[in-house]
Design an enzyme around this catalytic site. Structure first.
Site, mmCIF file in Angstrom:
data_model
loop_
_atom_site.group_PDB
_atom_site.id
_atom_site.type_symbol
_atom_site.label_atom_id
_atom_site.label_comp_id
_atom_site.label_asym_id
_atom_site.label_seq_id
_atom_site.Cartn_x
_atom_site.Cartn_y
_atom_site.Cartn_z
ATOM 1 N N ASP A 47 -22.731 -16.103 -14.121
ATOM 2 C CA ASP A 47 -21.293 -16.102 -14.399
ATOM 3 C C ASP A 47 -20.775 -17.534 -14.396
ATOM 4 O O ASP A 47 -21.425 -18.441 -13.884
ATOM 5 C CB ASP A 47 -20.543 -15.314 -13.320
ATOM 6 C CG ASP A 47 -20.612 -13.817 -13.573
ATOM 7 O OD1 ASP A 47 -20.784 -13.436 -14.726
ATOM 8 O OD2 ASP A 47 -20.493 -13.055 -12.599
ATOM 9 N N ASP A 79 -20.073 -10.250 -9.884
ATOM 10 C CA ASP A 79 -19.126 -10.035 -8.787
ATOM 11 C C ASP A 79 -18.288 -8.789 -8.957
ATOM 12 O O ASP A 79 -17.744 -8.264 -7.994
ATOM 13 C CB ASP A 79 -18.210 -11.251 -8.619
ATOM 14 C CG ASP A 79 -17.493 -11.623 -9.908
ATOM 15 O OD1 ASP A 79 -17.571 -10.842 -10.877
ATOM 16 O OD2 ASP A 79 -16.868 -12.702 -9.954
ATOM 17 N N ASP A 102 -20.295 -4.926 -13.036
ATOM 18 C CA ASP A 102 -21.552 -5.667 -13.106
ATOM 19 C C ASP A 102 -22.698 -4.920 -12.428
ATOM 20 O O ASP A 102 -23.854 -5.331 -12.523
ATOM 21 C CB ASP A 102 -21.410 -7.044 -12.430
ATOM 22 C CG ASP A 102 -20.571 -8.000 -13.250
ATOM 23 O OD1 ASP A 102 -20.586 -7.886 -14.488
ATOM 24 O OD2 ASP A 102 -19.884 -8.854 -12.662
#
Length: 1145
Positions: A492, A808, A812
């Site tokens: 990310d 997070d 996901d």
């Protein structure tokens, strides 16, 4: 669709257009046709595969060997117990519903609460009443509690807005009255349990029986003064082995116990005295007000105070994978342990700890932390193979010695025959046989490397403890090991590559740029009023103002905090604005849709809908804007281009772009029924643009160096983010993921929408391009949804990559679960994401991810060192005893000495070598890869063979100047010298094993105090455990051991085949079929300085190294072709190689 049948947002959306085409599930790693110990991936491995390798293993002490693997029997019992408890909860719920239905038929009647015991403290309700309410559902007690949650809160002396007072006295009183949010846990194993487990070793039991028999016979024949030595020394040696083993195992168990407590210590947000604070889940008390958002775990039983689209996944308690809608009137009860699947809200805690269904469940089951890792399973196979060889050798030695003994070919030190038929007594014959049998059993003890698989556990436990200091909490043991094999990291952007410290730095509104962004005078009054209303209401954050004044405290996600702080700077009074209107419905921010909205009821006739989200997505829904004259103006092409250009400029400056818009809505079109309102889709068209804000989130210091370190290690770093593609591009350049502006273009950049619209074949081709390390293709994916991340992970794994993924959000979870290593963020990560992950990065920092890679490689390297050391000891000890037994009829290493060698090898050797700290050298190697976890472990035969060539010579020592000594003493001195030399060889070999591929074995040795301490202990104990030798003989044995160093250097200079022996012998070729039907042969070869990938296709061999050098070799008789054309041919359905062949012919 009913609420009960809603799909959780963190499950793949089957019908969501934003989620793209649904990709069929890829099959798991193909283990068919492989041996029982060839389990490529133990994550979610089938039970029959796990049972198969256990049954195939040769084990001397099953209770110890399988201690840290999954107990399949207990796991089955655990599942049955959970099912019973869930059924109990369902029966209670059914009884309650039946009772409620009966009340509805017979008319309302007052339901009596259970008799209340004496109250503890000044609370208006007892713990037993609350438990009864919790387990019987609140619907039966609405009349008693005034039909409102407020009545319960008042009895608990809590405020639904400000929570409990939160001072220490109040918290203590609440814990005393209602209990704490903990549950009784089963005590861990005591030290004596580990001693008992160590005693259950089959060979040690046999040795103890043999020692007892030898002791009895020795005392009977030679008297207690002389006869106790043989049997007593064996018993003492076995006892020492048991104690050392038990101490080592007990220390490991304590480490795992501490790590498990850390895993369960969830941090939750609670409201106390009107202020949001973070507390441990164990510190939550009855009466606490807890804000809930998507992905959170419900920390205790309680009641919904308020909620918007609040949906709960109760599968952890009921076993049914359905989502249940919750609100404060119809379905207010929340069960501990469930997850928030969608929406947000607040709850009032009514029961904690053992008084909840979840607490009963957790107290009833013992958490089995056992879990095998791929390397652990393979090393069980190695141990089984070596054990079978050792067992065969022991049988051969036993037969040879027994035959020689009973045929009169065995002599004592004085040269006399030990056994003569008809003359030797039965006692002497039995004593001689017991000694021979004891030696054979001891050879089995040394040969079967019980400590080999356990060394994996030891180094993993050590690494897990050290990784905690590096801000990484390991949830799955195998993740430590697998991370060292990672070839790709999909990371990310926000919070991982950046600091997650966001501030609004640019604003476009009223047709112009607002500079500075806090300059309220540049905004029209209407825009300011609407912005403040939208910011205050369309948020999951809050602004706390202390009663005595002081600085404001803004809470929420980093993006929410940045926008709330900007609103405060514009003059927003958070509490006052929220009290001016009522939220009638909310659409929580969704990472698939990239936006969130609320509908506000302002008066009897006016409803206003506010939206906030990704700038280009919200802008696309806007048809108007408010100009500098405070008028609503239609959005023409010029203004649309102006705002788009503003978004592009801000994104190019690495800013996150968020648009804020609103629209009016007719109140008569708003659904009136509760069920219709729950399913109402907020209108998101014909919006009026208020502002576009640019939020700065600077890169983390050191992230560029961390990315470069991964690149040097052959690990590809990719950015997968939901942000604008241009924002992602700017951050990727700043972080070093993209090398230059020339790289920051197609095909290095791709949007999630483009990727998800690819066919399955095209996605696999993209993953295939990614596998060519010299080609920087699709390094950055912008505007990606969690489903895009899942598709990418599946495609990469299908192509053989070992994939690590950071995440997070709740959505996901599928990608985190699918990846070989799921890395959840500890600060911003939701509980759903953390539970689906393997490792939690506590500081959300990419540099910590790189440290995990480093530790993972250290695990593999340490196991490789220990295997080299142990195999050397095993093979050398076996060779010495076999050669001596066949040639001389006796063995120079007796049972006690072999047990001491086993102690050095198994326990002390593992402690010394398995706890080596990682070095920078590890990050200059290529990744090990998926199926090569043990490939290089078999390439250490040069060291083993060098020791074997040295050790058999020790038994030939004959000139020791012992002519004047007695034969018995000379024999003992000679064997002691052989034993000393052998042990010193192994001690020096421990230094060699530290650096199996380096000449300088002393490098960094003084930094490992444990290693130096263990080596020192071994030397001291060696001096105290032998027959007295002269200082000259000590020097001789020391010198013989020292020779192992130059021999090891020579062995390291011998070239080792790049392919493992197993590959060479079996001549395995890894072939994959292209979409056009052609075969290509791919072989990945670790080389110094990088990874060499060989691709063979149509007679051409391409070598592509990580440094970008590409060379093509033309086979004999084949036409020449350019590298560019060759590389292009790999991705085209029309193969130019065939065209080239046709043209040349």
């Amino acid at each position: 669709m009913s609420d009960e049948n809603k799909t959780a947002p963190y499950r793949p959306h089957q019908d969501d257009l934003e989620a793209g085409n649904t990709l069929r599930d890829y099959p798991e790693d193909d283990d068919e046709g492989l041996g029982p110990f060839d389990i490529v991936r133990t994550k979610s491995a089938p039970v029959d595969r796990l049972r198969r390798w256990r049954q195939a293993a040769l084990v001397l002490n099953a209770s110890r060997r399988f201690r840290y693997t999954l107990d399949l029997k207990k796991e089955e019992e655990r599942k049955q117990l959970i099912a019973k408890i869930r059924m109990h909860a369902q029966v209670i719920r059914a009884a309650v519903l039946f009772q409620v239905a009966g009340q509805g038929l017979n008319g309302p009647e007052t339901v009596k609460l259970p008799s209340s015991p004496a109250q503890i403290g000044d609370f208006g309700i007892s713990s037993e009443e609350l438990v009864s309410v919790s387990r019987s559902m609140i619907s039966l007690f609405c009349s008693k509690l005034e039909g409102q949650v407020k009545g319960v809160a008042e009895k608990l002396k809590s405020s639904m807005e400000k929570g409990v007072p939160g001072d220490e006295t109040d918290l203590i009183n609440r814990k005393r009255a209602f209990g704490s949010n903990t549950y009784p846990r089963k005590k861990g194993r005591s030290f004596w349990r580990f001693v008992w487990d160590a005693c259950r070793d089959t060979t040690l039991i046999i040795l103890m029986v043999a020692a007892a028999a030898s002791l009895a016979l020795g005392i009977k024949t030679e008297g207690i003064k002389e006869g106790w030595y043989d049997g007593g020394s064996i018993a003492m040696a076995v006892l020492i082995v048991i104690v050392f083993t038990a101490v080592s195992d007990y220390k490991q168990s304590l480490q795992f116990q501490n790590l498990n407590e850390e895993k369960q210590n969830i941090q939750m947000e609670v409201v106390r005295s009107g202020r949001r604070i973070q507390v441990s889940i164990f510190e939550i008390v009855v009466g606490d007000v807890v804000p809930l958002k998507i992905g959170d775990q419900v920390p205790a039983d309680g009641l919904v105070i308020s909620g918007h689209s609040l949906s709960i996944d109760e599968s952890s308690m009921t076993g049914e994978s359905k989502i249940v809608h919750k609100d404060s009137t119809r379905a207010p009860f929340l069960m501990s342990g469930c997850k928030v699947a969608d929406g947000y809200g607040t709850m009032l805690v009514t029961s904690v700890g053992i008084n909840t269904e979840w607490g009963l469940l957790m107290a009833s089951i013992s958490e089995d932390n056992g879990e095998e890792t791929p390397l652990q399973v393979r090393l069980n196979g190695v141990a089984t193979f070596i054990g079978i060889v050792g067992l065969a050798v022991a049988v051969v030695v036993l037969i040879v010695l027994v035959v020689r003994f009973f045929t009169g070919h065995t002599y004592d030190p004085d040269g006399k025959v030990q056994f003569t038929a008809g003359k030797t007594t039965v006692g002497d014959a039995i004593d001689g046989f017991i000694k021979i049998f004891t030696v054979a059993v001891t050879i089995v003890v040394v040969a079967v490397p019980e400590g080999l698989p356990l060394a994996v556990t030891l180094t993993l436990a050590y690494s897990m403890r050290k990784m905690m200091a590096d801000k990484a909490l390991v949830r799955r043991l195998s993740a430590c090991e697998t991370m060292g094999s990672a070839t790709t990291i999909c990371s990310d952007k926000t919070g991982t590559l950046t600091l997650n410290q966001m501030t609004v730095v640019e604003v476009y509104a009223c047709e112009k740029k607002i500079d500075p962004p806090n300059n309220k005078s540049l905004l029209t009054p209407t825009v300011v009023s609407l912005l403040i209303e939208g910011i205050a209401q369309n948020t999951t954050g809050s602004v706390f103002v202390a009663e005595g004044g002081g600085a404001l405290e803004v809470s929420g996600s980093p993006t929410e905090k940045a926008i709330l702080q900007w609103g405060v700077n514009l003059g927003m009074d958070f509490d006052a604005v929220r009290s001016d209107s009522v939220i009638i419905h909310a659409f929580p921010f969704n990472s698939e849709k990239k936006r969130g909205g609320v509908a506000l009821k302002l008066s009897e006739s006016e409803v206003r809908v506010h939206w906030k989200g990704a700038a280009e997505i919200v802008l696309a829904s806007c048809t108007s804007y408010i100009d500098a004259n405070d008028c609503v103006v239609p959005m023409d092409e010029d203004k649309l281009s102006f705002f788009k250009k503003a978004i592009e400029d801000m994104a190019a400056g690495s800013l996150r772009c968020v648009a804020i818009a609103y629209r009016l809505y007719e109140i008569e079109n708003v659904p009136t029924g509760d069920e219709e309102l729950d399913n109402w889709q907020l209108p998101d068209g014909d919006l009026i643009l208020l502002a576009i804000v640019g939020i700065k989130d600077p890169c983390r210091p050191g992230v560029r160096e961390a990315v470069q370190l991964c690149s040097n290690a052959g690990v590809k770093v990719r950015m997968v983010t939901g942000d604008n593609l241009q924002t992602a591009r700017a951050i990727a350049l700043e972080c070093g993921i993209l090398g230059s502006n020339a790289d920051a273009a197609e095909p290095n950049l791709i949007e999630g929408k483009t990727f998800r619209n690819f066919s399955e074949t095209q996605r696999l081709e993209v993953a295939d391009r990614i596998s060519m390390h010299e080609l920087k293709i699709y390094q950055v994916m912008g505007r990606s949804s969690p489903h895009d991340k899942l598709l990418l992970v599946q495609a990469l794994r299908k192509r053989g990559h070992v994939v690590a993924v950071t995440g997070d959000g709740t959505n996901d979870a599928p990608a985190l679960h699918e990846a070989d290593i799921g890395l959840a963020m500890g600060i911003q990560g939701t509980e759903v994401a953390k539970e689906s992950s393997d490792i939690i990065i506590l500081d959300d920092n990419f540099a910590s991810v790189v440290k995990v890679v480093r530790w993972g490689r250290s695990v593999y390297a340490n196991i490789q060192k220990f295997i080299q050391f142990q195999l050397t000891v095993n093979v050398a000890a076996l060779v010495i005893n076999v050669v001596a037994a066949v040639s001389a009829g006796n063995v120079p290493l007796n049972a006690v000495q072999l047990l001491w060698v086993n102690l050095i090898m198994d326990t002390l050797g593992a402690l010394a070598l398995a706890t080596e700290p990682p070095t920078d050298h590890l990050m200059h190697r290529p990744p090990v890869g998926r199926r090569s976890l043990c490939g290089e472990l078999t390439n250490d035969w040069s060291s083993i063979s060098s020791h074997c060539s040295l050790n058999p010579q020790f038994s030939r020592t004959s000139i020791l100047n012992l002519e004047h000594d007695s034969s018995d003493h000379a024999f003992q001195v000679k064997n002691t010298l052989i034993f000393n030399a052998f042990v010193f060889c192994q001690i020096f070999n421990e230094f060699n094993a530290r650096k199996p591929d380096e000449i300088n074995v002393w490098k960094g040795v003084t930094k490992n105090h444990l290693f130096m301490g263990i080596v020192g202990l071994e030397v001291v104990l060696q001096f105290t455990s032998t027959v007295r030798l002269s200082w000259k003989l000590w020097l001789v044995s020391f010198a013989i051991g020292f020779i192992s160093w130059p021999l090891a250097i020579v062995g390291k200079l011998i070239p080792v085949p790049e392919r493992s022996f197993s590959e060479i012998l079996t001549k395995k070729t890894h072939q994959e079929r292209n979409p056009d039907g052609a075969f290509r042969e791919i072989r990945t070869v670790p080389k110094r300085g990088g990874l060499l990938v060989e691709v063979k296709r149509y007679g051409l061999l391409v070598e592509a190294s990580v440094n970008g050098r590409v060379e093509a070799y033309r086979a004999k008789g084949e036409p020449s072709i350019s590298v560019k054309t060759l590389l292009k041919s790999r991705y085209c359905e029309d193969d130019p190689l065939e065209k080239s062949n046709e043209e040349s012919s």
